[in-house]
Motif scaffolding. Structure first.
Motif, PDB file in Angstrom:
ATOM      1  N   ALA A 291      98.014 -27.253  69.132  1.00  0.00           N
ATOM      2  CA  ALA A 291      97.978 -27.619  70.554  1.00  0.00           C
ATOM      3  C   ALA A 291      99.164 -27.031  71.311  1.00  0.00           C
ATOM      4  O   ALA A 291      99.019 -26.532  72.432  1.00  0.00           O
ATOM      5  CB  ALA A 291      97.947 -29.140  70.702  1.00  0.00           C
ATOM      6  N   GLY A 292     100.352 -27.082  70.707  1.00  0.00           N
ATOM      7  CA  GLY A 292     101.537 -26.550  71.369  1.00  0.00           C
ATOM      8  C   GLY A 292     101.461 -25.052  71.590  1.00  0.00           C
ATOM      9  O   GLY A 292     101.805 -24.549  72.674  1.00  0.00           O
ATOM     10  N   VAL A 293     101.008 -24.324  70.578  1.00  0.00           N
ATOM     11  CA  VAL A 293     100.859 -22.873  70.715  1.00  0.00           C
ATOM     12  C   VAL A 293      99.791 -22.553  71.759  1.00  0.00           C
ATOM     13  O   VAL A 293      99.922 -21.577  72.533  1.00  0.00           O
ATOM     14  CB  VAL A 293     100.519 -22.242  69.354  1.00  0.00           C
ATOM     15  CG1 VAL A 293     100.135 -20.778  69.511  1.00  0.00           C
ATOM     16  CG2 VAL A 293     101.711 -22.369  68.408  1.00  0.00           C
ATOM     17  N   SER A 294      98.751 -23.365  71.825  1.00  0.00           N
ATOM     18  CA  SER A 294      97.703 -23.154  72.829  1.00  0.00           C
ATOM     19  C   SER A 294      98.255 -23.320  74.241  1.00  0.00           C
ATOM     20  O   SER A 294      97.910 -22.550  75.152  1.00  0.00           O
ATOM     21  CB  SER A 294      96.546 -24.137  72.605  1.00  0.00           C
ATOM     22  OG  SER A 294      95.942 -23.932  71.346  1.00  0.00           O
ATOM     23  N   MET A 295      99.113 -24.321  74.436  1.00  0.00           N
ATOM     24  CA  MET A 295      99.716 -24.509  75.753  1.00  0.00           C
ATOM     25  C   MET A 295     100.528 -23.280  76.155  1.00  0.00           C
ATOM     26  O   MET A 295     100.436 -22.805  77.295  1.00  0.00           O
ATOM     27  CB  MET A 295     100.611 -25.749  75.771  1.00  0.00           C
ATOM     28  CG  MET A 295     101.275 -25.989  77.124  1.00  0.00           C
ATOM     29  SD  MET A 295     102.538 -27.280  77.119  1.00  0.00           S
ATOM     30  CE  MET A 295     101.512 -28.732  76.975  1.00  0.00           C
ATOM     31  N   ALA A 296     101.334 -22.768  75.229  1.00  0.00           N
ATOM     32  CA  ALA A 296     102.152 -21.589  75.525  1.00  0.00           C
ATOM     33  C   ALA A 296     101.272 -20.371  75.793  1.00  0.00           C
ATOM     34  O   ALA A 296     101.556 -19.568  76.696  1.00  0.00           O
ATOM     35  CB  ALA A 296     103.107 -21.315  74.369  1.00  0.00           C
ATOM     36  N   ILE A 306      96.541 -27.642  86.134  1.00  0.00           N
ATOM     37  CA  ILE A 306      96.969 -28.936  85.590  1.00  0.00           C
ATOM     38  C   ILE A 306      96.331 -29.168  84.227  1.00  0.00           C
ATOM     39  O   ILE A 306      96.974 -29.658  83.296  1.00  0.00           O
ATOM     40  CB  ILE A 306      96.602 -30.069  86.580  1.00  0.00           C
ATOM     41  CG1 ILE A 306      97.396 -29.919  87.876  1.00  0.00           C
ATOM     42  CG2 ILE A 306      96.859 -31.433  85.954  1.00  0.00           C
ATOM     43  CD1 ILE A 306      97.038 -30.931  88.937  1.00  0.00           C
ATOM     44  N   ALA A 307      95.052 -28.795  84.095  1.00  0.00           N
ATOM     45  CA  ALA A 307      94.345 -28.992  82.818  1.00  0.00           C
ATOM     46  C   ALA A 307      94.974 -28.175  81.699  1.00  0.00           C
ATOM     47  O   ALA A 307      94.972 -28.602  80.536  1.00  0.00           O
ATOM     48  CB  ALA A 307      92.874 -28.613  82.979  1.00  0.00           C
ATOM     49  N   ALA A 308      95.532 -27.007  82.031  1.00  0.00           N
ATOM     50  CA  ALA A 308      96.149 -26.160  81.011  1.00  0.00           C
ATOM     51  C   ALA A 308      97.423 -26.779  80.462  1.00  0.00           C
ATOM     52  O   ALA A 308      97.888 -26.408  79.379  1.00  0.00           O
ATOM     53  CB  ALA A 308      96.454 -24.782  81.590  1.00  0.00           C
ATOM     54  N   ILE A 309      98.003 -27.723  81.205  1.00  0.00           N
ATOM     55  CA  ILE A 309      99.167 -28.455  80.723  1.00  0.00           C
ATOM     56  C   ILE A 309      98.742 -29.751  80.046  1.00  0.00           C
ATOM     57  O   ILE A 309      99.137 -30.043  78.913  1.00  0.00           O
ATOM     58  CB  ILE A 309     100.137 -28.766  81.886  1.00  0.00           C
ATOM     59  CG1 ILE A 309     100.680 -27.467  82.480  1.00  0.00           C
ATOM     60  CG2 ILE A 309     101.285 -29.646  81.407  1.00  0.00           C
ATOM     61  CD1 ILE A 309     101.521 -27.674  83.734  1.00  0.00           C
ATOM     62  N   LEU A 310      97.911 -30.535  80.733  1.00  0.00           N
ATOM     63  CA  LEU A 310      97.565 -31.868  80.232  1.00  0.00           C
ATOM     64  C   LEU A 310      96.651 -31.817  79.013  1.00  0.00           C
ATOM     65  O   LEU A 310      96.776 -32.656  78.118  1.00  0.00           O
ATOM     66  CB  LEU A 310      96.901 -32.692  81.341  1.00  0.00           C
ATOM     67  CG  LEU A 310      97.735 -32.971  82.591  1.00  0.00           C
ATOM     68  CD1 LEU A 310      96.969 -33.903  83.529  1.00  0.00           C
ATOM     69  CD2 LEU A 310      99.075 -33.590  82.220  1.00  0.00           C
ATOM     70  N   GLY A 311      95.735 -30.843  78.956  1.00  0.00           N
ATOM     71  CA  GLY A 311      94.803 -30.772  77.828  1.00  0.00           C
ATOM     72  C   GLY A 311      95.520 -30.564  76.496  1.00  0.00           C
ATOM     73  O   GLY A 311      95.412 -31.398  75.581  1.00  0.00           O
ATOM     74  N   PRO A 312      96.284 -29.473  76.338  1.00  0.00           N
ATOM     75  CA  PRO A 312      97.017 -29.288  75.081  1.00  0.00           C
ATOM     76  C   PRO A 312      98.024 -30.403  74.803  1.00  0.00           C
ATOM     77  O   PRO A 312      98.195 -30.813  73.650  1.00  0.00           O
ATOM     78  CB  PRO A 312      97.732 -27.948  75.296  1.00  0.00           C
ATOM     79  CG  PRO A 312      96.913 -27.228  76.299  1.00  0.00           C
ATOM     80  CD  PRO A 312      96.388 -28.291  77.212  1.00  0.00           C
ATOM     81  N   MET A 313      98.670 -30.915  75.866  1.00  0.00           N
ATOM     82  CA  MET A 313      99.665 -31.961  75.645  1.00  0.00           C
ATOM     83  C   MET A 313      99.028 -33.244  75.146  1.00  0.00           C
ATOM     84  O   MET A 313      99.648 -34.004  74.382  1.00  0.00           O
ATOM     85  CB  MET A 313     100.448 -32.223  76.946  1.00  0.00           C
ATOM     86  CG  MET A 313     101.767 -32.932  76.720  1.00  0.00           C
ATOM     87  SD  MET A 313     102.915 -31.942  75.735  1.00  0.00           S
ATOM     88  CE  MET A 313     103.767 -33.236  74.826  1.00  0.00           C
ATOM     89  N   PHE A 314      97.789 -33.510  75.553  1.00  0.00           N
ATOM     90  CA  PHE A 314      97.068 -34.676  75.040  1.00  0.00           C
ATOM     91  C   PHE A 314      96.954 -34.596  73.521  1.00  0.00           C
ATOM     92  O   PHE A 314      97.229 -35.580  72.809  1.00  0.00           O
ATOM     93  CB  PHE A 314      95.677 -34.746  75.674  1.00  0.00           C
ATOM     94  CG  PHE A 314      94.798 -35.837  75.119  1.00  0.00           C
ATOM     95  CD1 PHE A 314      94.885 -37.133  75.601  1.00  0.00           C
ATOM     96  CD2 PHE A 314      93.881 -35.562  74.112  1.00  0.00           C
ATOM     97  CE1 PHE A 314      94.079 -38.139  75.085  1.00  0.00           C
ATOM     98  CE2 PHE A 314      93.070 -36.557  73.588  1.00  0.00           C
ATOM     99  CZ  PHE A 314      93.167 -37.851  74.081  1.00  0.00           C
ATOM    100  N   PHE A 315      96.597 -33.437  72.989  1.00  0.00           N
ATOM    101  CA  PHE A 315      96.455 -33.294  71.540  1.00  0.00           C
ATOM    102  C   PHE A 315      97.823 -33.266  70.847  1.00  0.00           C
ATOM    103  O   PHE A 315      97.943 -33.692  69.689  1.00  0.00           O
ATOM    104  CB  PHE A 315      95.632 -32.051  71.212  1.00  0.00           C
ATOM    105  CG  PHE A 315      94.183 -32.196  71.547  1.00  0.00           C
ATOM    106  CD1 PHE A 315      93.343 -32.923  70.715  1.00  0.00           C
ATOM    107  CD2 PHE A 315      93.661 -31.651  72.711  1.00  0.00           C
ATOM    108  CE1 PHE A 315      91.987 -33.094  71.030  1.00  0.00           C
ATOM    109  CE2 PHE A 315      92.323 -31.816  73.040  1.00  0.00           C
ATOM    110  CZ  PHE A 315      91.483 -32.530  72.201  1.00  0.00           C
ATOM    111  N   CYS A 316      98.843 -32.788  71.559  1.00  0.00           N
ATOM    112  CA  CYS A 316     100.197 -32.877  70.994  1.00  0.00           C
ATOM    113  C   CYS A 316     100.604 -34.336  70.783  1.00  0.00           C
ATOM    114  O   CYS A 316     101.235 -34.675  69.772  1.00  0.00           O
ATOM    115  CB  CYS A 316     101.203 -32.195  71.918  1.00  0.00           C
ATOM    116  SG  CYS A 316     101.150 -30.393  71.908  1.00  0.00           S
TER     117      CYS A 316
END
Length: 397
Positions: A291-296, A306-316
């Motif tokens: 999830a973290g690598v996906s956010m980066a 906003i979804a590009a931040i909140l989506g991966p962070m949810f799984f983090c």
């Protein structure tokens, strides 16, 4: 005084005590931009109120753990809550950013009694086999605080001003002080008269750090939390500056992310007996890394919604909910007579690494919001890699 016994009421009280630290950081997050305006400072200056809190939280735990091993859990918990209330009063009365930073440090020295002594009480009463399950369920319940904290803090800031967040923390600390005095009996039946001797403290900490399994659990626990703290440190500025979110809407967005931690903690509590702590810890750590690598990857490819931040962070945060309770239980399991010291060292390293990450993120925010995604990616990758590197071939006794 009679010895404490495990019960639902006691677990609920310990959950509120462990939640005091996260609530003290999350409640006032929507007020950070307001504090920058009120005290005429920048993002890095306001972010110090978070990082200094973590520094105080880390330093205090080093002393609470060994002292509770020697003198007992109850008196140290009472003293910590009294100190937290004093620091909260200082926050309410602060007239400069320097005064607020100092009051936050005092507040942190009191708040850190909750998690370090709370985890030791769980180890005292529920033993090695059940600790992971109890800590996981406590983590799930504890997630309610950061789930509602920023939303509540946003409304308090808009309606009553930034000081109202610290007034609420003062009231919560006072209620907990009364509850501990009435409900928490002593749980430490293996007191060590030498535990607070400086030489013995150093020897105990050295013994823990020499244990590769303990160290692997410690680092995976710390890096997983640091990814969450990077989001805590930077998200209010990134989401407000880049997307123009109001404090109330930011609080709702933060709640979505913390819901992931709630989900991970509850899943851990239900699955740990069937799958085991090691399985959940490692799979959770890899989930966070992906999830973290996906956010980066989204950030640096130009996808900055906003979804590009909140989506991966949810799984983090789902991953954090899986990693943290199992790392704590596995690290403390071999040390029944050193539970306070083992818990204290975990808390110290956790908060020290998170504080350093927070300071770095705060200073790098001037260069843009990409630092949030980069920090989350680095921390989430470090969690499984450090665990595998140190625990390969090791087994928890």
């Amino acid at each position: 005084m009679t010895s404490a016994r495990p019960s639902f009421a006691l677990a609920a009280l310990l959950t509120t005590l462990v939640a005091l630290g996260p609530l003290s950081t999350d409640l006032y997050l929507p007020a950070l931009p307001t504090l920058a305006r009120v005290f005429a400072t920048d993002a890095a200056g306001v972010q110090l109120t978070l990082s200094v809190f973590l520094a105080g939280f880390a330093c205090g735990q080093i002393f609470y753990g060994p002292l509770s091993d020697r003198f007992g859990r109850r008196p140290l918990m009472l003293g910590g809550l009294a100190l937290f209330c004093a620091g909260s009063i200082g926050c309410v009365l602060a007239t400069s950013i320097e005064m607020l930073v100092l009051a936050r440090f005092v507040q942190a020295l009191g708040a850190c009694a909750g998690p370090v002594i709370g985890r030791a009480v769980v180890r005292d009463l529920w033993g090695a086999s059940e600790s992971a399950r109890i800590i996981a369920y406590m983590g799930g319940a504890m997630a309610i605080a950061p789930l509602v904290g920023p939303t509540l803090g946003g409304f308090l800031t808009v309606l009553f001003g930034w000081q109202s967040n610290f007034v609420l923390l003062l009231l919560i600390g006072a209620l907990q002080l009364v509850a501990v005095a009435c409900m928490l009996s002593e749980s430490n039946v293996h007191r060590d008269p030498a535990a607070s001797n400086p030489r013995q403290m150093v020897a105990n900490f050295a013994r823990l750090l020499a244990d590769r399994h303990y160290l692997g659990c410690l680092l995976s626990f710390s890096f997983s939390y640091s990814a969450l703290f990077a989001f805590i440190s930077a998200s209010s500025f990134v989401l407000a500056d880049r997307h123009g979110l109001t404090p109330q809407v930011y609080g709702l967005c933060f709640g979505v992310v913390i819901a992931g931690y709630l989900l991970g903690s509850l899943a851990s509590g239900r699955l740990v007996r069937r799958l085991g702590s090691d399985y959940l810890l490692l799979r959770g750590a890899w989930l966070g890394a992906i999830a973290g690598v996906s956010m980066a990857a989204l950030e640096f490819s130009g996808v900055r919604s906003i979804a590009a931040i909140l989506g991966p962070m949810f799984f983090c945060t789902v991953a954090t909910g899986l990693v943290m309770p199992n790392a704590i239980a596995r690290a403390l399991a071999p040390y029944p007579t050193m539970a306070g010291s083992a818990s204290a060292l975990m808390g110290f390293v956790q908060m020290t690494i998170a504080a350093l990450v927070g300071i770095a993120v705060g200073h790098a925010l001037a260069g843009g919001g990409a630092v949030l995604a980069l920090a989350v990616a680095v921390c989430t990758l470090a969690a499984p890699l450090s665990y595998l590197a140190l625990t390969r071939g090791q087994r928890c006794t």
